[in-house]
Design a protein around this motif. Structure first.
Motif, PDB file in Angstrom:
ATOM      1  N   THR A 176      16.555 -25.847  -9.845  1.00 10.23           N
ATOM      2  CA  THR A 176      16.062 -24.835 -10.779  1.00 10.23           C
ATOM      3  C   THR A 176      14.970 -23.963 -10.174  1.00 10.23           C
ATOM      4  OG1 THR A 176      14.537 -26.481 -11.679  1.00 10.23           O
ATOM      5  CG2 THR A 176      16.644 -26.203 -12.806  1.00 10.23           C
ATOM      6  N   GLU A 177      14.748 -24.043  -8.873  1.00 12.48           N
ATOM      7  CA  GLU A 177      13.672 -23.261  -8.264  1.00 12.48           C
ATOM      8  C   GLU A 177      13.918 -21.763  -8.410  1.00 12.48           C
ATOM      9  OE1 GLU A 177      13.191 -24.435  -4.249  1.00 12.48           O
ATOM     10  OE2 GLU A 177      12.224 -26.336  -4.731  1.00 12.48           O
ATOM     11  N   ASN A 201      19.462 -13.259 -15.192  1.00 14.19           N
ATOM     12  CA  ASN A 201      19.075 -14.312 -14.249  1.00 14.19           C
ATOM     13  C   ASN A 201      19.186 -15.662 -14.942  1.00 14.19           C
ATOM     14  OD1 ASN A 201      17.027 -16.246 -12.947  1.00 14.19           O
ATOM     15  ND2 ASN A 201      17.105 -14.583 -11.445  1.00 14.19           N
ATOM     16  N   GLU A 202      20.111 -16.481 -14.528  1.00 16.85           N
ATOM     17  CA  GLU A 202      20.399 -17.737 -15.215  1.00 16.85           C
ATOM     18  C   GLU A 202      19.209 -18.692 -15.202  1.00 16.85           C
ATOM     19  OE1 GLU A 202      23.697 -21.390 -14.991  1.00 16.85           O
ATOM     20  OE2 GLU A 202      23.853 -19.632 -13.690  1.00 16.85           O
ATOM     21  N   LYS A 203      18.493 -18.742 -14.093  1.00 16.35           N
ATOM     22  CA  LYS A 203      17.387 -19.693 -13.984  1.00 16.35           C
ATOM     23  C   LYS A 203      16.227 -19.330 -14.904  1.00 16.35           C
ATOM     24  CE  LYS A 203      18.453 -20.992  -9.204  1.00 16.35           C
ATOM     25  NZ  LYS A 203      17.971 -20.999  -7.801  1.00 16.35           N
ATOM     26  N   SER A 261       9.772 -24.046 -11.536  1.00 17.88           N
ATOM     27  CA  SER A 261       9.914 -23.007 -10.519  1.00 17.88           C
ATOM     28  C   SER A 261       9.932 -23.609  -9.119  1.00 17.88           C
ATOM     29  CB  SER A 261       8.771 -21.987 -10.635  1.00 17.88           C
ATOM     30  OG  SER A 261       7.547 -22.548 -10.171  1.00 17.88           O
ATOM     31  N   GLY A 262       9.343 -24.797  -8.976  1.00 20.96           N
ATOM     32  CA  GLY A 262       9.282 -25.445  -7.663  1.00 20.96           C
ATOM     33  C   GLY A 262       8.148 -24.933  -6.795  1.00 20.96           C
ATOM     34  N   GLN A 263       7.274 -24.089  -7.358  1.00 23.80           N
ATOM     35  CA  GLN A 263       6.160 -23.542  -6.587  1.00 23.80           C
ATOM     36  C   GLN A 263       4.939 -24.468  -6.655  1.00 23.80           C
ATOM     37  OE1 GLN A 263       7.053 -20.841  -4.869  1.00 23.80           O
ATOM     38  NE2 GLN A 263       9.015 -20.919  -5.968  1.00 23.80           N
TER      39      GLN A 263
END
Length: 245
Positions: free
Chosen positions: A3-4, A96-98, A125-127
């Motif tokens: 999911t990033e 944007n799907e995410k 977000s993975g950030q």
């Protein structure tokens, strides 16, 4: 992590200014050009480019241009056309799907506080958990609010309700009335003329015994001979008024 996605690098206010700049800049504008247009340092603009590219508002390599949707959004923001800007933000997010999937989380949970949802945006977000990324996560929340995909209700963020007024207007059945207004609407609406008058209702205690009424129309000949009329009236009396058994 599947999911990033990229986060903005600025507040929502700065992102709006950047989009105004892209919408008025020529194609393949450099960061220096955009910095002069917006009054925002080019390094700040650069930190937002990945997110704006992800949601389809800008495109390009080292030099970027606003997409058609991006130009529409920037122009709507510049002219303070709030409803149009809302629709363009919504179109960008839903592409944007995410990012649009974040709304599903709020729906499943039945609402979230702004802080909890902002923390969730940063996590999925993975950030890294930095102050800059926290600002970016909050910016995503503001974008979803601006797109009317989310709204605030009783101190929580919830999924925006459907526009029920429009739906009701489209599906509401047309009532049939027997008064004069119905006749006028039928005449004006389709040009087929007036509707026939509605028969009055029969009361419950009415006499339902069948009754026969005979109406006779006579077309009298044009003549001055009185004998013709006398014979005609005599025939009426004999055959209708006093018929013989």
């Amino acid at each position: 992590m599947a999911t990033e996605f990229n986060l903005p690098g600025s507040s929502f206010e700065e992102v709006q200014k950047i989009m105004k700049g892209y919408s008025s800049a020529p194609d393949q504008a450099s960061l220096d050009n955009l910095a002069r247009l917006t009054g925002i340092h080019k390094t700040i603009i650069s930190r937002n480019n990945k997110f704006l590219t992800d949601i389809g508002l800008i495109t390009g390599g080292m030099k970027k241009s606003a997409t058609e949707l991006g130009r529409k959004l920037g122009r709507a923001l510049d002219h303070k056309q709030i409803e149009d800007a809302q629709n363009y933000w919504k179109e960008a997010i839903q592409g944007n799907e995410k990012v649009s999937g974040l709304v599903t989380t709020v729906r499943i949970k039945g609402g979230m506080t702004e802080k909890d949802f902002s923390d969730h945006v940063l996590y999925v977000s993975g950030q890294k958990n930095t102050s800059g990324n926290k600002t970016g996560a909050r910016c995503v929340v503001d974008v979803l609010l601006a797109a009317k995909l989310l709204e605030e209700e009783n101190g929580k963020l919830v999924v925006s309700a459907a526009p029920t007024k429009e739906l009701l207007a489209d599906t509401k059945p047309t009532a049939v009335s027997s008064d004069a207004s119905t006749t006028e609407e039928a005449e004006d609406g389709n040009g087929l003329g007036t509707l026939p008058p509605t028969l009055p209702p029969i009361p419950n205690n009415a006499n339902l015994t069948p009754q026969i009424a005979i109406h006779i129309q006579l077309h009298l000949p044009e003549t001055e001979n009185a004998e013709v009329y006398e014979k005609l009236f005599k025939a009426l009396r004999e055959h209708l008024l006093s018929p013989r058994d």
